[in-house]
Design an enzyme around this catalytic site. Structure first.
Site, PDB file in Angstrom:
ATOM      1  N   SER A 116      38.062  11.032 -23.032  1.00  0.00           N
ATOM      2  CA  SER A 116      37.002  11.991 -22.717  1.00  0.00           C
ATOM      3  C   SER A 116      35.904  11.957 -23.765  1.00  0.00           C
ATOM      4  O   SER A 116      34.903  12.637 -23.617  1.00  0.00           O
ATOM      5  CB  SER A 116      37.599  13.392 -22.629  1.00  0.00           C
ATOM      6  OG  SER A 116      38.346  13.674 -23.787  1.00  0.00           O
ATOM      7  N   HIS A 135      37.026   8.189 -16.453  1.00  0.00           N
ATOM      8  CA  HIS A 135      37.352   9.520 -16.971  1.00  0.00           C
ATOM      9  C   HIS A 135      37.498  10.537 -15.832  1.00  0.00           C
ATOM     10  O   HIS A 135      36.522  10.885 -15.175  1.00  0.00           O
ATOM     11  CB  HIS A 135      36.268   9.967 -17.969  1.00  0.00           C
ATOM     12  CG  HIS A 135      36.537  11.304 -18.567  1.00  0.00           C
ATOM     13  ND1 HIS A 135      35.555  12.203 -18.875  1.00  0.00           N
ATOM     14  CD2 HIS A 135      37.716  11.907 -18.906  1.00  0.00           C
ATOM     15  CE1 HIS A 135      36.099  13.295 -19.379  1.00  0.00           C
ATOM     16  NE2 HIS A 135      37.404  13.139 -19.397  1.00  0.00           N
ATOM     17  N   GLU A 147      33.833  10.025 -14.355  1.00  0.00           N
ATOM     18  CA  GLU A 147      32.763   9.405 -15.143  1.00  0.00           C
ATOM     19  C   GLU A 147      33.173   7.955 -15.391  1.00  0.00           C
ATOM     20  O   GLU A 147      34.232   7.705 -15.981  1.00  0.00           O
ATOM     21  CB  GLU A 147      32.588  10.125 -16.487  1.00  0.00           C
ATOM     22  CG  GLU A 147      31.927  11.493 -16.378  1.00  0.00           C
ATOM     23  CD  GLU A 147      31.802  12.215 -17.720  1.00  0.00           C
ATOM     24  OE1 GLU A 147      30.846  12.981 -17.883  1.00  0.00           O
ATOM     25  OE2 GLU A 147      32.665  12.036 -18.601  1.00  0.00           O
ATOM     26  N   ASN A 185      31.744  16.637 -20.998  1.00  0.00           N
ATOM     27  CA  ASN A 185      32.331  17.279 -22.183  1.00  0.00           C
ATOM     28  C   ASN A 185      31.300  17.645 -23.234  1.00  0.00           C
ATOM     29  O   ASN A 185      31.490  18.588 -23.996  1.00  0.00           O
ATOM     30  CB  ASN A 185      33.410  16.393 -22.791  1.00  0.00           C
ATOM     31  CG  ASN A 185      34.698  16.476 -21.995  1.00  0.00           C
ATOM     32  OD1 ASN A 185      34.877  17.389 -21.212  1.00  0.00           O
ATOM     33  ND2 ASN A 185      35.579  15.521 -22.184  1.00  0.00           N
TER      34      ASN A 185
HETATM   35  N1  CAA Z   1      47.539  19.817  -9.864  1.00  0.00           N
HETATM   36  C1  CAA Z   1      47.409  19.636  -8.537  1.00  0.00           C
HETATM   37  N2  CAA Z   1      46.792  20.526  -7.723  1.00  0.00           N
HETATM   38  C2  CAA Z   1      46.343  21.656  -8.296  1.00  0.00           C
HETATM   39  C3  CAA Z   1      46.465  21.922  -9.669  1.00  0.00           C
HETATM   40  C4  CAA Z   1      47.093  20.942 -10.455  1.00  0.00           C
HETATM   41  N3  CAA Z   1      47.247  21.098 -11.778  1.00  0.00           N
HETATM   42  N4  CAA Z   1      45.909  23.127  -9.915  1.00  0.00           N
HETATM   43  C5  CAA Z   1      45.460  23.601  -8.754  1.00  0.00           C
HETATM   44  N5  CAA Z   1      45.715  22.717  -7.769  1.00  0.00           N
HETATM   45  C6  CAA Z   1      45.369  22.836  -6.369  1.00  0.00           C
HETATM   46  C7  CAA Z   1      46.177  23.947  -5.748  1.00  0.00           C
HETATM   47  O1  CAA Z   1      47.438  23.450  -5.288  1.00  0.00           O
HETATM   48  C8  CAA Z   1      45.292  24.349  -4.602  1.00  0.00           C
HETATM   49  O2  CAA Z   1      45.417  23.420  -3.530  1.00  0.00           O
HETATM   50  P1  CAA Z   1      45.672  23.940  -2.057  1.00  0.00           P
HETATM   51  O3  CAA Z   1      44.571  24.923  -1.771  1.00  0.00           O
HETATM   52  O4  CAA Z   1      45.599  22.691  -1.232  1.00  0.00           O
HETATM   53  O5  CAA Z   1      47.024  24.570  -2.122  1.00  0.00           O
HETATM   54  C9  CAA Z   1      43.882  24.172  -5.155  1.00  0.00           C
HETATM   55  O6  CAA Z   1      44.004  23.275  -6.263  1.00  0.00           O
HETATM   56  C10 CAA Z   1      43.293  25.483  -5.617  1.00  0.00           C
HETATM   57  O7  CAA Z   1      44.194  26.035  -6.543  1.00  0.00           O
HETATM   58  P2  CAA Z   1      44.462  27.590  -6.695  1.00  0.00           P
HETATM   59  O8  CAA Z   1      44.186  28.290  -5.398  1.00  0.00           O
HETATM   60  O9  CAA Z   1      45.796  27.777  -7.323  1.00  0.00           O
HETATM   61  O10 CAA Z   1      43.470  28.080  -7.818  1.00  0.00           O
HETATM   62  P3  CAA Z   1      41.902  28.050  -7.898  1.00  0.00           P
HETATM   63  O11 CAA Z   1      41.248  28.317  -6.601  1.00  0.00           O
HETATM   64  O12 CAA Z   1      41.583  28.892  -9.076  1.00  0.00           O
HETATM   65  O13 CAA Z   1      41.534  26.543  -8.269  1.00  0.00           O
HETATM   66  C11 CAA Z   1      41.016  25.057 -10.003  1.00  0.00           C
HETATM   67  C12 CAA Z   1      42.084  25.935  -9.381  1.00  0.00           C
HETATM   68  C13 CAA Z   1      40.582  23.976  -9.034  1.00  0.00           C
HETATM   69  C14 CAA Z   1      41.657  24.418 -11.237  1.00  0.00           C
HETATM   70  C15 CAA Z   1      39.794  25.941 -10.407  1.00  0.00           C
HETATM   71  O14 CAA Z   1      40.219  27.006 -11.200  1.00  0.00           O
HETATM   72  C16 CAA Z   1      38.727  25.179 -11.148  1.00  0.00           C
HETATM   73  O15 CAA Z   1      37.927  24.480 -10.557  1.00  0.00           O
HETATM   74  N6  CAA Z   1      38.688  25.315 -12.472  1.00  0.00           N
HETATM   75  C17 CAA Z   1      37.760  24.580 -13.327  1.00  0.00           C
HETATM   76  C18 CAA Z   1      38.343  23.241 -13.626  1.00  0.00           C
HETATM   77  C19 CAA Z   1      37.443  22.425 -14.529  1.00  0.00           C
HETATM   78  O16 CAA Z   1      36.346  22.769 -14.896  1.00  0.00           O
HETATM   79  N7  CAA Z   1      37.973  21.271 -14.922  1.00  0.00           N
HETATM   80  C20 CAA Z   1      37.300  20.391 -15.804  1.00  0.00           C
HETATM   81  C21 CAA Z   1      37.887  20.520 -17.163  1.00  0.00           C
HETATM   82  S1  CAA Z   1      37.076  19.449 -18.287  1.00  0.00           S
HETATM   83  C22 CAA Z   1      37.970  18.050 -18.229  1.00  0.00           C
HETATM   84  O17 CAA Z   1      38.965  17.924 -17.594  1.00  0.00           O
HETATM   85  C23 CAA Z   1      37.412  16.942 -19.019  1.00  0.00           C
HETATM   86  C24 CAA Z   1      38.141  16.603 -20.225  1.00  0.00           C
HETATM   87  O18 CAA Z   1      38.128  15.454 -20.594  1.00  0.00           O
HETATM   88  C25 CAA Z   1      38.772  17.604 -21.089  1.00  0.00           C
END
Ligand code: CAA
Length: 278
Positions: A116, A135, A147, A185
């Site tokens: 990342s 990424h 990415e 990031n």
């Molecule tokens: N693995 C697989 N599926 C997952 C999961 C996981 N860890 N977490 C959630 N899901 C799925 C759920 O099963 C659900 O699917 P269905 O509707 O088909 O059942 C769907 O995602 C939605 O989940 P929830 O209803 O439980 O929860 P939510 O609506 O709050 O969504 C989320 C969860 C998609 C994570 C949402 O909170 C979100 O978009 N969060 C922001 C995530 C983000 O910004 N990520 C980037 C981080 S930065 C990064 O990753 C870069 C790096 O290098 C550090």
């Protein structure tokens, strides 16, 4: 197509799931031991079992992933067309791994890093295989973006192949030149660090900081919960890379973030970060 994934933590296991659920792809998941890889595979299947119970995935989809996600040793990745590395975010671990992968990968295979923030140029230095960045975002099975990052020696052909594979597994790739933190990031992690500062200054509680950003900026989750999701150790490591690479004091990691990492409160994966998890 056979895809090797090295690193069976949150990101590696999620990435392996993305490939395994796509028809025509087999994902071989490896880690420092088969037990580690097995644990990653089990987490993927447990997540799918939950979704089947909820009705958001079918048993057939779950079984297809189970059949196409296999555990392997790193030494068994020689038949992979693409190997995606998703191990700890430090060059001292990644660089020797790339040398090992370079020695065992078949001719024409691409070595990709899920890094990342680290340099693709440095990972690729002196290697015989094509190297590029691929990424994914956490949670990898859900987040659409990849990415595709190019280092100094990454050819357009390599970028194009990684881009095509990302599209084939249902992701939306963007092309990014090598730069600390790439695009997402560099913007997202300083925001999380700033939220830690807002908390440390006593401006609002952790819950209210997150509520404010969800309702005031339409973010799906608040910045502190996002830090917990990414892992506070990973968040800190990215701040340190941003600062080391740019020398810019605006990327100083907040001491409270550092303190949480020292305490082992790393977020979801340890059950405690800025919030508590069952
Ligand atoms: N693995 C697989 N599926 C997952 C999961 C996981 N860890 N977490 C959630 N899901 C799925 C759920 O099963 C659900 O699917 P269905 O509707 O088909 O059942 C769907 O995602 C939605 O989940 P929830 O209803 O439980 O929860 P939510 O609506 O709050 O969504 C989320 C969860 C998609 C994570 C949402 O909170 C979100 O978009 N969060 C922001 C995530 C983000 O910004 N990520 C980037 C981080 S930065 C990064 O990753 C870069 C790096 O290098 C550090």
């Amino acid at each position: 197509m056979i895809i090797g994934v090295v690193g069976a933590g949150t990101m590696g296991a999620g990435i392996a799931e993305v490939f395994a659920r796509t028809e025509g792809y087999t994902a071989k998941l490896a880690d420092i031991s088969r037990e580690h890889a097995e644990k990653g595979r089990n987490r993927v299947l447990a997540g799918l079992d939950k979704r089947v119970a909820k009705g958001s995935a079918t048993q057939a989809q779950r079984d297809a992933v189970a059949a196409s996600l296999v555990v392997a040793d790193v030494a068994e990745l020689g038949d992979a067309d693409l190997i995606v590395e998703a191990v700890l975010e430090t060059m001292t671990i990644k660089r020797p791994l790339f040398e090992q992968l370079d020695a065992l990968a078949k001719e024409g295979a691409i070595l990709a890093s899920n890094t990342s923030s680290l340099s693709i140029t440095e990972l690729a230095r002196g290697l015989g295989h094509a190297v590029g960045g691929m990424h994914f975002f956490n949670p990898a099975p859900v987040m659409k973006l990849v990415e595709v990052t190019a280092g100094a020696s990454t050819t357009e052909e390599t970028v194009a192949t990684i881009t095509q594979i990302a599209e084939a597994v249902g992701k939306t790739p963007v092309r990014v030149e090598e730069a600390a933190g790439f695009v997402v990031n560099r913007i997202l992690v300083p925001m999380i660090n700033e939220a830690v500062g807002v908390l440390a200054d006593g401006v609002a509680s952790a819950a209210d900081i997150d509520e404010a950003m969800k309702l005031g900026a339409n973010h799906p989750i608040g910045p502190l919960a996002l830090g917990d999701l990414i892992g506070l150790d990973v968040t800190l490591a990215i701040m340190e890379v941003l600062q080391a690479e740019t020398g810019d004091p605006k990327y100083r990691a907040h001491p409270l973030l550092r303190k949480y990492v020292r305490a082992g409160w790393l977020g979801r994966k340890t059950g405690r970060g800025f919030f508590q998890y069952a």
